[in-house]
Design an enzyme around this catalytic site. Structure first.
Site, PDB file in Angstrom:
ATOM      1  N   LYS A  74       0.826  -1.208   0.000  1.00 18.92           N
ATOM      2  CA  LYS A  74       0.000   0.000   0.000  1.00 18.92           C
ATOM      3  C   LYS A  74       0.856   1.252   0.000  1.00 18.92           C
ATOM      4  O   LYS A  74       0.464   2.299  -0.537  1.00 18.92           O
ATOM      5  CB  LYS A  74      -0.942   0.006   1.199  1.00 18.92           C
ATOM      6  CG  LYS A  74      -2.234  -0.781   0.996  1.00 18.92           C
ATOM      7  CD  LYS A  74      -1.957  -2.155   0.463  1.00 18.92           C
ATOM      8  CE  LYS A  74      -3.137  -3.049   0.264  1.00 18.92           C
ATOM      9  NZ  LYS A  74      -2.716  -4.395  -0.188  1.00 18.92           N
TER      10      LYS A  74
ATOM     11  N   HIS B 189     -22.642  16.809   3.622  1.00 17.46           N
ATOM     12  CA  HIS B 189     -22.442  17.253   2.232  1.00 17.46           C
ATOM     13  C   HIS B 189     -21.454  18.430   2.213  1.00 17.46           C
ATOM     14  O   HIS B 189     -21.543  19.336   3.035  1.00 17.46           O
ATOM     15  CB  HIS B 189     -23.775  17.712   1.648  1.00 17.46           C
ATOM     16  CG  HIS B 189     -23.664  18.310   0.274  1.00 17.46           C
ATOM     17  ND1 HIS B 189     -23.546  17.534  -0.853  1.00 17.46           N
ATOM     18  CD2 HIS B 189     -23.621  19.603  -0.147  1.00 17.46           C
ATOM     19  CE1 HIS B 189     -23.462  18.328  -1.911  1.00 17.46           C
ATOM     20  NE2 HIS B 189     -23.500  19.585  -1.501  1.00 17.46           N
TER      21      HIS B 189
ATOM     22  N   VAL C 291      -6.984 -10.293  -6.464  1.00 20.36           N
ATOM     23  CA  VAL C 291      -6.690  -9.082  -5.693  1.00 20.36           C
ATOM     24  C   VAL C 291      -5.238  -8.656  -5.858  1.00 20.36           C
ATOM     25  O   VAL C 291      -4.951  -7.494  -6.190  1.00 20.36           O
ATOM     26  CB  VAL C 291      -7.013  -9.309  -4.207  1.00 20.36           C
ATOM     27  CG1 VAL C 291      -6.576  -8.107  -3.383  1.00 20.36           C
ATOM     28  CG2 VAL C 291      -8.510  -9.563  -4.023  1.00 20.36           C
TER      29      VAL C 291
END
Length: 474
Positions: free
Chosen positions: A52, A453, A191
């Protein structure tokens, strides 16, 4: 020979093993870990964390190359792969140091060496003791009341495609690359293969992915697979699904590899600087002394019950060595479950489909629950919705509007059966869906949660409302 007694001995110091050890120590047990390499196991040193870190560097590079879309002109952007590797190594080292601190904090004894389970002896009337061969050749015997096996897994190989770490690599080898190849053939579109394809492509490597199944990520929802393939192809990745690698055609040279694949009834010759074999992982169950126990191994994995007990109830097993999803977070949960059961606590068992599954490609994918096909095959009458990220202001602001969220619900009970995502930061968004499924929430209940939002999280609320045609944005 020196002998030490413990309440619990954990064989393997990966995430499943160290999670079990820490939880048991928190509950007052005297615990030891035996680790032949480094604490943290595959996840920390050869899997989740280093990969990662590389994916993040690749993502940043790709964003900088596209910075003109945001009104930012950046000239001379290039990859210094040496610094990329240094950053990756620094992250791993920091986490490794933190893990060593946790062992000391929780008074867990760590033995560095090769551990092997021994049968009944003068030290114990039953199997489950562990001999530890240390680097200096000294052999210790650890005698626990309970044993937890957490020996993990390793990359699976393909006959005829033996890795050499130079031209034919597995994912462990790839993390040791000192320079980027110009081109790569990735064998396997699951994956691991997809993540490496995305990363290498973002770094500017010419990538071809070969997958035997009819689609990438064959365990995920078909719509997600199709969208991911479309977006990878859009970035220049060549994808051959339904293709068989002809291992006997492999040829290696100083400059690269050649091999043939059968695809759509035709033979194609592929050439690249490296071949990267990503065809899954196999459990580390050999050479750990299982033959000295009544522990059962089926299909290459240790058989356990819902509380992680083996056929010998004082011996538990967790993580990749028991099969299942072979995910780090699943292993961590299993380790905690084993420790808590040993200590007399009630354990919550998760079915595999209740555990979130994540792929850290660009775009990311994430899912929990059943795919549409699985839901139908299990006899559910379903209703579905799909909301695209391009409908979200925050996605447009980010400049990452590809992808969607798909919700599958039962028409009769209104239960959430599955949630499937592809798009920006969905590996962070999936946890809300996992909680909803755990609590048996309905789409209406999740949709009634007021999502702030503008955020990417709005898409889940909209997708839940869309199941019954109540979404505002679609």
């Amino acid at each position: 020979m020196t002998t030490h007694a413990f309440d619990i001995v954990v064989l393997g110091g990966g995430i499943g093993g160290y999670s079990a050890a820490i939880r048991a120590a928190q509950l007052g047990k005297n615990v030891a870990i035996v680790e032949r390499d480094k604490l943290g196991g595959t996840c920390l040193h050869r899997g989740c964390i280093p990969s990662k870190a590389l994916l993040r560097s690749a993502e940043v590079y790709a964003a900088m190359k596209e910075s003109e879309r945001f009104g930012i002109e950046a000239d001379g952007v290039r990859v210094d792969f040496g610094k990329v590797i240094s950053r990756k190594n620094g992250i791993v080292e920091q986490l490794h140091n933190g893990l060593q601190y946790l062992m000391k904090k929780n008074k867990i004894t760590v033995y560095s060496g090769i551990g092997r389970i021994i049968g009944p002896s003068i030290f114990s009337p039953r199997s489950g003791s562990v001999s530890v061969e240390q680097e200096d050749g000294e052999i210790l015997t650890l005698v626990p009341e309970k044993l937890i096996i957490a020996t993990g897994s390793r990359p699976r190989s393909l006959p005829g495609l033996d890795t050499d770490g130079v031209r034919v690599l597995n994912s462990d080898d790839a993390l040791r690359l000192e320079k980027l190849p110009a081109s790569a053939v990735i064998i396997g579109g699951g994956v691991i293969g997809v993540e490496w394809a995305s990363m290498l492509s973002d770094f500017g490597v010419q990538v071809t992915v070969v997958e035997y199944a009819p689609r990438l990520l064959p365990g995920e929802d078909e719509e997600v697979s199709r969208e991911l393939e479309r977006l990878l192809k859009k970035r220049g990745v060549t994808v051959r699904t339904g293709a068989k690698v002809l291992a006997d055609t492999l040829q290696k040279s100083d400059s690269g590899v050649q091999l043939a694949v059968e695809h759509k009834e035709a033979r194609h010759m592929l050439e690249a600087e490296i071949a990267l074999v990503c065809v899954g992982r196999q459990a580390n169950v050999e050479g750990i002394g299982l033959e000295n126990t009544d522990v059962k191994v089926e299909g290459g994995y240790i058989r356990v019950n819902d509380v992680m007990q083996t056929a010998e109830l004082h011996i538990y097993a967790v993580g990749d060595c028991v099969g299942g999803l072979q995910l780090a977070h699943a292993a961590g949960h299993e380790g905690i479950a084993a420790a808590e059961h040993i200590c007399g606590h009630t354990v919550h068992h998760y079915a595999s489909h209740q555990i979130a599954r994540c792929v850290y490609s660009r775009p990311e994918t994430a899912s929990v629950g059943l795919t549409e096909r699985q839901a139908i095959e299990r006899g559910h009458q379903i209703k579905t919705s799909k909301v695209h990220f391009k409908a979200l202001g925050k996605a447009l602001v980010y400049g990452e509007s590809d992808g969607f969220v798909k919700v599958i619900a039962d028409s009769a009970t209104n239960d959430i059966l599955g949630v499937h995502m592809i798009g920006p930061h969905v590996t962070d968004l999936i946890s809300e869906a996992a909680v909803a499924q755990l609590l048996e929430a309905t789409p209406w209940e999740v949709g009634q949660t007021i999502h702030p939002h503008p955020t990417l999280s709005e898409i889940l609320g909209d997708a839940m409302l869309a199941v019954d045609g109540k979404a505002i944005v679609v």
